[in-house]
Design a protein around this motif. Structure first.
Motif, short mmCIF file in Angstrom:
data_model
loop_
_atom_site.label_atom_id
_atom_site.label_comp_id
_atom_site.label_asym_id
_atom_site.label_seq_id
_atom_site.Cartn_x
_atom_site.Cartn_y
_atom_site.Cartn_z
N ALA A 247 -8.59 -9.01 -99.97
CA ALA A 247 -7.51 -8.85 -100.95
C ALA A 247 -8.14 -8.60 -102.32
O ALA A 247 -9.16 -9.22 -102.67
N ASP A 248 -7.55 -7.69 -103.08
CA ASP A 248 -8.11 -7.38 -104.39
C ASP A 248 -7.78 -8.45 -105.43
O ASP A 248 -8.48 -8.60 -106.41
N TRP A 249 -6.67 -9.17 -105.19
CA TRP A 249 -6.24 -10.15 -106.18
C TRP A 249 -5.90 -11.49 -105.53
O TRP A 249 -5.59 -11.54 -104.34
N GLY B 121 -20.47 -0.47 -96.55
CA GLY B 121 -19.09 -0.83 -96.89
C GLY B 121 -18.12 -0.01 -96.05
O GLY B 121 -18.48 1.03 -95.49
N PHE B 122 -16.91 -0.48 -95.97
CA PHE B 122 -15.85 0.26 -95.29
C PHE B 122 -14.84 0.72 -96.33
O PHE B 122 -14.67 0.06 -97.36
N ALA B 123 -14.21 1.82 -96.08
CA ALA B 123 -13.15 2.26 -97.00
C ALA B 123 -11.93 2.60 -96.17
O ALA B 123 -12.00 3.43 -95.26
N ILE C 96 -17.06 -8.52 -103.02
CA ILE C 96 -18.17 -9.06 -102.23
C ILE C 96 -19.24 -8.00 -102.01
O ILE C 96 -20.43 -8.25 -102.17
N LEU C 97 -18.78 -6.80 -101.66
CA LEU C 97 -19.72 -5.70 -101.40
C LEU C 97 -20.53 -5.38 -102.66
O LEU C 97 -21.77 -5.29 -102.61
N ALA C 98 -19.85 -5.25 -103.79
CA ALA C 98 -20.54 -4.92 -105.05
C ALA C 98 -21.48 -6.06 -105.45
O ALA C 98 -22.57 -5.82 -105.98
N LYS D 123 -19.56 3.72 -106.72
CA LYS D 123 -19.03 2.59 -107.50
C LYS D 123 -19.56 1.25 -107.00
O LYS D 123 -19.91 0.38 -107.77
N LYS D 124 -19.67 1.13 -105.68
CA LYS D 124 -20.02 -0.19 -105.12
C LYS D 124 -21.53 -0.40 -104.99
O LYS D 124 -21.97 -1.52 -104.79
N GLY D 125 -22.29 0.68 -105.01
CA GLY D 125 -23.75 0.54 -104.94
C GLY D 125 -24.27 0.20 -103.56
O GLY D 125 -25.34 -0.38 -103.41
N ALA E 156 -16.66 8.43 -103.88
CA ALA E 156 -16.54 7.75 -105.18
C ALA E 156 -16.84 6.26 -105.00
O ALA E 156 -17.52 5.62 -105.81
N LYS E 157 -16.37 5.70 -103.87
CA LYS E 157 -16.57 4.26 -103.59
C LYS E 157 -18.05 3.95 -103.36
O LYS E 157 -18.54 2.91 -103.80
N LEU E 158 -18.76 4.87 -102.70
CA LEU E 158 -20.20 4.68 -102.43
C LEU E 158 -20.94 4.51 -103.76
O LEU E 158 -21.77 3.60 -103.91
N ILE F 82 -22.62 -5.51 -93.04
CA ILE F 82 -21.54 -4.53 -92.83
C ILE F 82 -20.24 -5.20 -93.23
O ILE F 82 -19.78 -6.14 -92.58
N MET F 83 -19.67 -4.73 -94.31
CA MET F 83 -18.48 -5.38 -94.88
C MET F 83 -17.22 -4.68 -94.37
O MET F 83 -16.79 -3.69 -94.94
N VAL F 84 -16.71 -5.17 -93.25
CA VAL F 84 -15.56 -4.52 -92.62
C VAL F 84 -14.25 -5.16 -93.09
O VAL F 84 -13.18 -4.59 -92.93
N ALA F 85 -14.34 -6.35 -93.66
CA ALA F 85 -13.12 -7.09 -94.01
C ALA F 85 -12.25 -6.31 -94.99
O ALA F 85 -12.75 -5.60 -95.86
N ALA F 86 -10.95 -6.48 -94.81
CA ALA F 86 -9.97 -5.94 -95.76
C ALA F 86 -9.71 -7.05 -96.77
O ALA F 86 -8.79 -7.86 -96.60
N1 CTP Z 1 -14.59 -5.27 -100.55
C1 CTP Z 1 -15.23 -6.45 -100.90
N2 CTP Z 1 -14.64 -7.29 -101.80
C2 CTP Z 1 -13.46 -6.96 -102.36
C3 CTP Z 1 -12.81 -5.77 -102.01
C4 CTP Z 1 -13.40 -4.96 -101.08
O1 CTP Z 1 -16.30 -6.73 -100.38
N3 CTP Z 1 -12.93 -7.81 -103.24
C5 CTP Z 1 -15.26 -4.39 -99.60
C6 CTP Z 1 -14.55 -4.18 -98.28
O2 CTP Z 1 -14.96 -5.12 -97.30
C7 CTP Z 1 -14.98 -2.77 -97.92
C8 CTP Z 1 -15.14 -2.08 -99.25
O3 CTP Z 1 -15.32 -3.13 -100.20
O4 CTP Z 1 -16.24 -2.77 -97.29
C9 CTP Z 1 -14.01 -1.19 -99.70
O5 CTP Z 1 -12.83 -1.89 -99.75
P1 CTP Z 1 -11.47 -1.22 -100.29
O6 CTP Z 1 -10.43 -2.24 -100.26
O7 CTP Z 1 -11.21 0.06 -99.59
O8 CTP Z 1 -11.90 -0.82 -101.74
P2 CTP Z 1 -11.41 -1.27 -103.12
O9 CTP Z 1 -12.63 -1.45 -103.94
O10 CTP Z 1 -10.51 -2.44 -103.03
O11 CTP Z 1 -10.68 0.01 -103.65
P3 CTP Z 1 -9.15 0.50 -103.48
O12 CTP Z 1 -8.33 -0.69 -103.09
O13 CTP Z 1 -8.85 1.07 -104.80
O14 CTP Z 1 -9.18 1.55 -102.41
#
Ligand code: CTP
Length: 409
Positions: free
Chosen positions: A288-290, A334-336, A318-320, A352-354, A348-350, A282-286
């Motif tokens: 960082a994208d970059w 995954g969490f959104a 990580i989720l993907a 995309k992330k698989g 859409a995320k479901l 269960i990927m609850v973490a927020a």
């Molecule tokens: N997640 C992850 N690795 C990342 C980014 C997100 O594993 N680098 C996981 C989060 O833990 C969460 C899910 O993906 O379970 C959705 O994260 P979210 O930040 O909402 O999605 P993004 O893919 O970053 O899309 P956006 O920021 O465009 O909403």
């Protein structure tokens, strides 16, 4: 003013508890002392009673005390239970759940955070039995401070000395300041234990990630980690073997959960992969994208009017990554975090992330860091919406649903 229940074990370091009591009281907190039989050999209840200005408790079978205040009550009136010094014997009893005197009975009966400060001979500290007991207590969510190294009262040298009082007090102050995740939904002890996830491995990520800019600065987000910790706790309570990979948060590890602390998204991915295989993730973490592409070794200095540019690189998802992993967890959630078109974006995320489910929540209000949350559970079969509830209650409901699915195979 907070209330500390101080349990004093039978070691030579027991005499230092007098100074600890004075330090705690100087900071404005109240201390109530409980001594083991051994503890009372090294320092008298009279001394500690005078310093704490309270009754000192020693005997489980003192019926007068039991009538005045049952041991359950005594163990729960405190904000924090501190065991100092903790002997090898106390550690072993705590690990085994033995309750054969007042101190150990209180430790078994308490629902409050426990801080343990061991002090003993170096060989006893290093003995495999003590190592096992300390690891097990830590895995149970009990904070055990490592002893100091140095010359010991017995003439030997090594780790085993009671840490300096200032260090112990700093830990106490920290434990009083952090938030402890507690379940409002109490298990019903009149029923046989409800352990539908017994034997299952559950992996949870929680909190934010910190992406360094230079040695002193970082990029972060507002995630408190509370929802992820509540989910890890609910999974453990339903009998699962839980690994929690957490970003920097100010929360205490839920009992029975194995916690791994990380800072960046890339560290989180490494630890998540190490924790595989898992039946459920269960990927609850927020996350960082970059991250900053080239982190300098030295602090970036202000340079006249020139504002330093930050070049960012994408973090691994990580989720993907788990969705495509050769050890893909059987149920991947995954969490959104969304601020608009919640269900639409989550669907859409479901895709995309698989993953198998997306738990979507609206973070436009004060959800991040707040006490409540509302979930939309999105699966390939449709959407289920749950009303706003405390994070621990909704976590329990989510894990019951997970247990239902997992038990059906
Ligand atoms: N997640 C992850 N690795 C990342 C980014 C997100 O594993 N680098 C996981 C989060 O833990 C969460 C899910 O993906 O379970 C959705 O994260 P979210 O930040 O909402 O999605 P993004 O893919 O970053 O899309 P956006 O920021 O465009 O909403």
């Amino acid at each position: 003013q907070k209330r500390i229940l101080l349990i004093i074990g039978g070691g030579i370091a027991a005499y230092k508890s007098a100074e600890l009591i004075r330090t705690i009281r100087k900071a404005g907190h109240a201390v109530r002392c409980v001594m083991t039989k051994g503890g009372a050999q090294f320092v008298t209840p009279l001394t500690l009673g005078a310093l704490s200005e309270d009754k000192v408790y020693t005997d489980l079978f003192d019926l007068k005390d039991e009538a005045e205040m049952g041991h359950i009550q005594l163990s729960r009136q405190a904000d924090l239970v501190v065991v100092c010094p903790a002997t090898a014997d106390l550690l072993a009893k705590m690990h085994a759940g033995i309750a054969d005197d007042l101190a150990t009975t209180l430790l078994l009966a308490t629902d409050k955070p426990v801080l343990v400060v061991p002090a003993m001979n170096v060989r006893m500290w290093q003995h495999p039995a003590t190592r096992r007991n300390v690891s097990a207590l830590r895995a149970d969510g009990i904070r055990v401070i490592d002893p100091d190294e140095g010359e010991m009262a017995c003439g030997e040298f090594g780790p085993g000395r009671l840490p300096e009082i200032e260090r112990i007090f700093a830990e106490i102050a920290h434990q009083l300041a952090v938030e402890h995740v507690t379940m409002t939904a109490q298990p019903d002890f009149s029923e046989p234990p409800h352990r539908p996830l017994y034997g299952k491995r559950v992996l949870v990520t929680a909190g934010p990630t910190h992406e360094p800019i230079d040695p002193v600065r970082y990029i972060a987000n507002r995630s408190s980690g509370r929802q992820g910790f509540a989910i890890a706790q609910a999974a453990a309570e339903l009998g699962a073997q839980v690994t929690l990979v957490s970003g920097p948060v100010n929360l205490v590890t839920p009992p029975g959960v194995i916690r791994i602390d990380i800072e960046s998204a890339r560290e989180m991915l490494t630890e998540v992969e190490k924790a595989l295989p898992a039946d459920v993730a269960i990927m609850v973490a927020a996350v960082a994208d970059w991250h900053v592409a080239d982190v300098p070794e030295q602090k970036i200095k202000k340079d006249g009017n020139a504002i330093p540019p930050l070049t960012l690189s994408e973090n691994p998802d990580i989720l993907a990554t788990l969705a495509k992993h050769k050890q893909r967890p059987g149920l991947l959630i995954g969490f959104a975090a969304e601020t608009e078109k919640i269900v639409e974006h989550a669907q859409a995320k479901l895709a995309k992330k698989g993953c198998d489910w997306i738990v979507a929540n609206d973070v436009s209000g004060d959800v991040m860091g707040g006490a409540n949350n509302a979930f939309h559970i999105i699966t390939k079969n449709g959407v289920e919406s749950w009303p706003d509830s405390p994070k621990d209650v909704i976590a329990r409901k989510l894990m019951e649903k997970v247990a239902d699915v997992v038990s059906k195979g």
